[in-house]
Write an enzyme that holds these catalytic residues in place. Structure first.
Site, PDB file in Angstrom:
ATOM      1  N   LYS A 125      31.114 -96.189  -6.799  1.00 26.57           N
ATOM      2  CA  LYS A 125      31.123 -95.478  -8.079  1.00 26.57           C
ATOM      3  C   LYS A 125      32.552 -95.067  -8.380  1.00 26.57           C
ATOM      4  O   LYS A 125      33.353 -94.911  -7.459  1.00 26.57           O
ATOM      5  CB  LYS A 125      30.223 -94.239  -7.992  1.00 26.57           C
ATOM      6  CG  LYS A 125      29.774 -93.688  -9.313  1.00 26.57           C
ATOM      7  CD  LYS A 125      28.570 -94.420  -9.905  1.00 26.57           C
ATOM      8  CE  LYS A 125      28.322 -94.001 -11.325  1.00 26.57           C
ATOM      9  NZ  LYS A 125      27.074 -94.530 -11.875  1.00 26.57           N
ATOM     10  N   ASP A 165      28.941 -96.052 -17.344  1.00 28.86           N
ATOM     11  CA  ASP A 165      28.180 -94.843 -17.021  1.00 28.86           C
ATOM     12  C   ASP A 165      28.500 -93.885 -18.172  1.00 28.86           C
ATOM     13  O   ASP A 165      28.919 -94.333 -19.261  1.00 28.86           O
ATOM     14  CB  ASP A 165      28.590 -94.266 -15.651  1.00 28.86           C
ATOM     15  CG  ASP A 165      27.634 -93.178 -15.152  1.00 28.86           C
ATOM     16  OD1 ASP A 165      26.573 -93.505 -14.625  1.00 28.86           O
ATOM     17  OD2 ASP A 165      27.940 -91.973 -15.296  1.00 28.86           O
TER      18      ASP A 165
HETATM   19  P1  NDP Z   1      26.189 -91.886 -22.272  1.00 29.32           P
HETATM   20  O1  NDP Z   1      27.584 -91.458 -22.220  1.00 29.32           O
HETATM   21  O2  NDP Z   1      25.828 -93.088 -23.085  1.00 29.32           O
HETATM   22  O3  NDP Z   1      25.248 -90.690 -22.756  1.00 29.32           O
HETATM   23  C1  NDP Z   1      25.231 -89.459 -22.089  1.00 29.32           C
HETATM   24  C2  NDP Z   1      24.381 -88.502 -22.899  1.00 29.32           C
HETATM   25  O4  NDP Z   1      24.173 -87.320 -22.148  1.00 29.32           O
HETATM   26  C3  NDP Z   1      25.029 -88.088 -24.208  1.00 29.32           C
HETATM   27  O5  NDP Z   1      24.044 -87.804 -25.152  1.00 29.32           O
HETATM   28  C4  NDP Z   1      25.788 -86.817 -23.795  1.00 29.32           C
HETATM   29  O6  NDP Z   1      26.043 -85.916 -24.853  1.00 29.32           O
HETATM   30  C5  NDP Z   1      24.783 -86.212 -22.820  1.00 29.32           C
HETATM   31  N1  NDP Z   1      25.468 -85.354 -21.851  1.00 29.32           N
HETATM   32  C6  NDP Z   1      26.468 -85.689 -21.002  1.00 29.32           C
HETATM   33  N2  NDP Z   1      26.843 -84.625 -20.283  1.00 29.32           N
HETATM   34  C7  NDP Z   1      26.058 -83.609 -20.681  1.00 29.32           C
HETATM   35  C8  NDP Z   1      25.966 -82.244 -20.324  1.00 29.32           C
HETATM   36  N3  NDP Z   1      26.756 -81.731 -19.366  1.00 29.32           N
HETATM   37  N4  NDP Z   1      25.032 -81.486 -20.943  1.00 29.32           N
HETATM   38  C9  NDP Z   1      24.244 -81.994 -21.900  1.00 29.32           C
HETATM   39  N5  NDP Z   1      24.300 -83.291 -22.285  1.00 29.32           N
HETATM   40  C10 NDP Z   1      25.188 -84.068 -21.692  1.00 29.32           C
HETATM   41  O7  NDP Z   1      25.748 -92.093 -20.749  1.00 29.32           O
HETATM   42  P2  NDP Z   1      24.525 -92.942 -20.157  1.00 29.32           P
HETATM   43  O8  NDP Z   1      23.367 -92.882 -21.080  1.00 29.32           O
HETATM   44  O9  NDP Z   1      25.043 -94.252 -19.741  1.00 29.32           O
HETATM   45  O10 NDP Z   1      24.203 -92.135 -18.829  1.00 29.32           O
HETATM   46  C11 NDP Z   1      23.301 -91.018 -18.810  1.00 29.32           C
HETATM   47  C12 NDP Z   1      22.833 -90.773 -17.382  1.00 29.32           C
HETATM   48  O11 NDP Z   1      22.178 -91.942 -16.873  1.00 29.32           O
HETATM   49  C13 NDP Z   1      23.944 -90.451 -16.381  1.00 29.32           C
HETATM   50  O12 NDP Z   1      23.434 -89.551 -15.403  1.00 29.32           O
HETATM   51  C14 NDP Z   1      24.197 -91.794 -15.720  1.00 29.32           C
HETATM   52  O13 NDP Z   1      24.768 -91.656 -14.438  1.00 29.32           O
HETATM   53  C15 NDP Z   1      22.784 -92.340 -15.654  1.00 29.32           C
HETATM   54  N6  NDP Z   1      22.675 -93.789 -15.502  1.00 29.32           N
HETATM   55  C16 NDP Z   1      23.231 -94.625 -16.430  1.00 29.32           C
HETATM   56  C17 NDP Z   1      23.089 -95.982 -16.295  1.00 29.32           C
HETATM   57  C18 NDP Z   1      23.557 -96.930 -17.337  1.00 29.32           C
HETATM   58  O14 NDP Z   1      23.202 -98.125 -17.240  1.00 29.32           O
HETATM   59  N7  NDP Z   1      24.290 -96.511 -18.349  1.00 29.32           N
HETATM   60  C19 NDP Z   1      22.419 -96.573 -15.118  1.00 29.32           C
HETATM   61  C20 NDP Z   1      21.797 -95.597 -14.250  1.00 29.32           C
HETATM   62  C21 NDP Z   1      21.964 -94.256 -14.442  1.00 29.32           C
HETATM   63  P3  NDP Z   1      27.498 -85.890 -25.549  1.00 29.32           P
HETATM   64  O15 NDP Z   1      27.605 -87.196 -26.268  1.00 29.32           O
HETATM   65  O16 NDP Z   1      27.467 -84.706 -26.402  1.00 29.32           O
HETATM   66  O17 NDP Z   1      28.488 -85.795 -24.412  1.00 29.32           O
END
Ligand code: NDP
Length: 444
Positions: A125, A165
């Site tokens: 990671k 991510d």
């Molecule tokens: P994105 O950046 O596309 O989206 C993240 C989302 O979560 C946004 O809506 C963001 O809001 C919100 N967010 C982030 N930090 C916070 C916080 N501290 N409090 C509240 N909301 C928050 O990321 P992903 O969708 O790719 O990833 C989301 C999760 O899924 C992570 O935990 C990641 O590790 C996990 N994951 C992702 C994979 C992938 O294929 N993308 C695979 C497996 C797991 P804002 O825009 O306002 O920051």
């Protein structure tokens, strides 16, 4: 003291300033004692001490020039955690909260997740504390180029293959890939999540969210139930959340609330995903705009309140520790039946325990969100084979992989008389394969 507890104690001492890493390791190790009882030879081989220590940690300076001509410096990371079953594989996160603890917790989770997919990928990671919010296109590109100018020397299609991510989507992957290609002079599958015009795979964008919902549907199906008519909360509104929402809607569920890091929207009539996609994917705007555009919807500042909304299923898809004990109690009181973790470690240890006691079906992240990395591995296979599979072909493989993961964790839980404890099942099933491979490869 038994072997597993003593390794965990030592880990807590050595990594006392890494709370997220300690949290993830505690969850994993607390499930492994029965495995070590069956395999006393693992202790002599120092297997657990080796498993919890990353093979390599790379930290580096990322200097870049902002639009005003000022030089900025962020910190870059790549943790190459475990390569026993294949090349390191795992995403890059760009978020101001990123530090070594976050990257190590994500790394150790990734090792077991990748093992569970049944595909030949090890775990790693990386990321940076760079904050992409409010940055111009030019700034994002220059940052990505500088990040890759250091990282490229540690990567390779058979060595280490990052993906996206939080904060790293198709735009950032494009810039990172372009810089890698320019430095190395080779067009290879060294990053996944690439655009379809330059080696990407169909379904990769949708894979984590779709995979999560396939597993939810499978768990419900085994209980004679389905998603039809269920009220679902999907937290976040990024890549995972949007495609979890899309698949849940297509299977007849009603999504009643979502959030971003500012606050949440509630729409008890059912969220209109097209509006969310327009705001988040096209305009890169804030979720509060949804309530301005859709009648009957409301917006609330702050995120935590989302878990007070009554629902049948909760899919936390934003970030770590979104659901604490307080939120878990609210969900249980309102009759939640199932939690499916789309994000990594979105539930605190105390909250997981509360769900277990209340008999809520709990699908842990390393199993439930493995569809993303599994489809990345399918992207790697297509790259090496110079092939391009149809949407239906990749989707069918994703479905079958999710079903296989569900079966492995269910069977591992039963094998150790922990029926229905998928946290234990996923940790045990994921660990056993890595342990076998490590034992076979000697002391390395
Ligand atoms: P994105 O950046 O596309 O989206 C993240 C989302 O979560 C946004 O809506 C963001 O809001 C919100 N967010 C982030 N930090 C916070 C916080 N501290 N409090 C509240 N909301 C928050 O990321 P992903 O969708 O790719 O990833 C989301 C999760 O899924 C992570 O935990 C990641 O590790 C996990 N994951 C992702 C994979 C992938 O294929 N993308 C695979 C497996 C797991 P804002 O825009 O306002 O920051």
């Amino acid at each position: 003291m038994d072997y597993v507890s003593s390794v965990l104690n030592e880990l807590k001492k050595k990594n006392a300033n890494e709370p997220e890493f300690v949290q993830a390791a505690t969850e994993i190790l607390s499930c492994l004692e029965p495995v070590f009882e069956r395999h006393p030879e693992y202790e002599r081989a120092g297997l657990l001490e080796r498993f919890v220590e990353p093979e390599r940690v790379v930290m580096f300076r990322v200097p870049w020039v902002d639009d005003a001509g000022m030089v900025r410096v962020d910190r870059g990371y790549r943790v190459q955690f475990n390569s026993a079953i294949g090349p390191y594989k795992g995403g890059l996160r760009f978020h101001p909260s990123v530090d070594l603890s976050i990257i190590k917790f994500l790394g150790i989770e990734q090792v077991l997740k990748n093992s569970l997919t049944g595909l030949p990928i090890g775990g790693g990671k990386g990321g940076s504390d760079f904050d992409p919010k409010g940055k111009s296109e030019g700034e994002i590109m220059r940052f990505c180029q500088s990040f890759m100018t250091e990282l490229y020397r540690h990567l390779g299609q058979d060595a280490d293959v990052p993906a996206g991510d939080i904060g790293v989507g198709s735009r950032e992957i494009g810039y990172l890939f372009g810089q890698y290609k320019r430095i190395r002079g080779e067009h290879v599958g060294v990053l996944t999540g690439r655009g379809l015009s330059y080696g990407g795979s169909l379904v990769r964008k949708e894979a984590t969210g779709y995979g999560l919902v396939y597993m939810v549907e499978e768990a419900l199906g085994h209980r004679g139930d389905s998603l039809k008519g269920k009220r679902v909360i999907v937290s976040g509104s990024g890549n995972v959340a949007i495609y979890a929402c899309e698949k849940a809607l297509s299977l007849g569920a009603k999504v009643v609330a979502m959030y971003d890091s500012d606050g949440y929207i509630a729409d008890m009539g059912g969220i209109d995903l097209a509006v969310i996609k327009q705001i988040k994917e096209v305009e890169r705007g804030r979720i509060r705009e949804y309530a301005e555009r859709v009648k009957g919807a409301s917006y609330h500042e702050g995120c935590r309140g989302i878990w007070n909304i009554p629902c049948d299923i909760a899919l936390p898809c934003a970030t770590q520790n979104e659901i604490d004990l307080h939120s878990a109690k609210a969900l249980i009181k309102n009759g939640v039946k199932l939690i499916g973790e789309g994000a990594n470690m979105p539930t605190t240890l105390e909250a997981i325990e509360a769900f277990r006691k209340a008999g809520v079906v709990f699908l842990p992240a390393k199993a439930a969100n493995a569809g993303g990395v599994a489809t990345s591995a399918l992207e790697m296979a297509q790259s090496s084979g110079r092939m391009f599979w149809t949407f239906e072909e990749v989707d069918a493989k994703l479905r079958s992989i999710m079903s296989g993961i569900y079966r492995s964790m269910d069977e591992a839980a039963r094998e150790y008389s922990l029926d229905g404890d998928y946290v234990a099942g996923a940790n045990i099933a994921g660990f056993c394969k890595v342990a076998d491979a490590m034992m076979a490869q000697g002391v390395v």
